[in-house]
Scaffold this active site. Sequence first.
Site, PDB file in Angstrom:
ATOM      1  N   GLU A 159       0.840  -1.187   0.000  1.00 54.35           N
ATOM      2  CA  GLU A 159       0.000   0.000   0.000  1.00 54.35           C
ATOM      3  C   GLU A 159       0.887   1.252   0.000  1.00 54.35           C
ATOM      4  O   GLU A 159       1.963   1.260   0.570  1.00 54.35           O
ATOM      5  CB  GLU A 159      -0.878   0.009   1.258  1.00 54.35           C
ATOM      6  N   CYS A 193      -4.762  -3.175   2.984  1.00 56.05           N
ATOM      7  CA  CYS A 193      -4.432  -2.900   4.381  1.00 56.05           C
ATOM      8  C   CYS A 193      -5.617  -3.025   5.343  1.00 56.05           C
ATOM      9  O   CYS A 193      -5.985  -4.128   5.720  1.00 56.05           O
ATOM     10  CB  CYS A 193      -3.773  -1.525   4.489  1.00 56.05           C
ATOM     11  N   LYS A 236      -9.537   1.401  -2.187  1.00 57.03           N
ATOM     12  CA  LYS A 236      -9.695   0.932  -0.813  1.00 57.03           C
ATOM     13  C   LYS A 236     -11.067   1.327  -0.259  1.00 57.03           C
ATOM     14  O   LYS A 236     -11.455   2.501  -0.289  1.00 57.03           O
ATOM     15  CB  LYS A 236      -8.582   1.522   0.051  1.00 57.03           C
TER      16      LYS A 236
END
Length: 256
Positions: free
Chosen positions: A44, A157, A116
Site C-alpha cells: 500500500e 491494508c 480501498k
Amino acid sequence: MADAFLAACVQTRADIDPAASLSTALPLIREAAAAGATYIQTPEMTNILQPDRPKFFAAIHAEANDTSLAAYCAEAARLRVWLHIGSLALKGPGVKAVNRSFLIRPDGAIAARYDKIHMFDVDLGNGQSYRESAAYEPGTTAVVAPLPWIGLGMTICYDLRFPALARALAEAGAGVIAIPSSFTVPTGRAHWHVLMRARAIETGCYVVAAAQGGSHACGRETFGHSLIVDPWGEILAEANHAEPGVILAAIDPARV
C-alpha cells in the site's frame, strides 16, 4: 487446474517524494522477476507516505498524469510479469485523494483497479492518530481480477479487519486474497500475523501481503513482515524484519 506459479512480495519504504519511492521499488521488482516470480506485489502507498496534507496533495497526481504508474506499467511490460502495485495515492475526481491498487498485465496494460473501501480512522495508545477518511474518498466496489492461474481478490491494508469482504471475494472466485499494507508498528505487533492467517484459513485462499517497513522520511514507522500464507494458514514466506527486500513462495491453485 492451472499450474503453480511463483509469487513475490516486494517490501519497500515509501518516501515523501514519489520519485524517490520509485527508485527504491524498481530494483526490488527487478530482483523478484530475476528470481522467477511471475506475480509481483508491492505495498500500500507504494508512491508516497506524507502526513502533511498540503505537501501530500502538492506531490500527487491524477491517474492519467501519474509518472510512477506509467513507469510501473513500462516495467511490467519489460519484465513480462504480472505486477500488482499494492496502491498509489492519487488525486480523485473531487477534493479528496483515492487509495488505488493496480494489477498490470505483462504487456503493460492495466488489468484491474481497486479503490480501498475501508478507511483507517484510529487513535492509537502511543498518541498517534490517523484519519484516512479526511483525505481519501473510499471505494465502493469489491474486485476479483483474473490472473492466468487463479482469481485475485484485491484488498488494501485496513480491509484486512473486515472478514465479510474476504469471504465475498472468495465466493466470487478468488483463490488469492491480496492485502498490500502499510501497517503501524503497534497494530502490526498485535494483529498482523494472526489476522493474515485467519483470512487465509476462513476463506480457504492464499493470502499475499506485501508491506511497508521501517522508519520513513515523514517520521512514521511501519511494521514490515511481508507475508505469503497458504490456505491452511501456514506461513510460506515472511520478511522477518522491517527492511526493504523480497520474499517468494509458490502458489498452487490445487490447494485452494
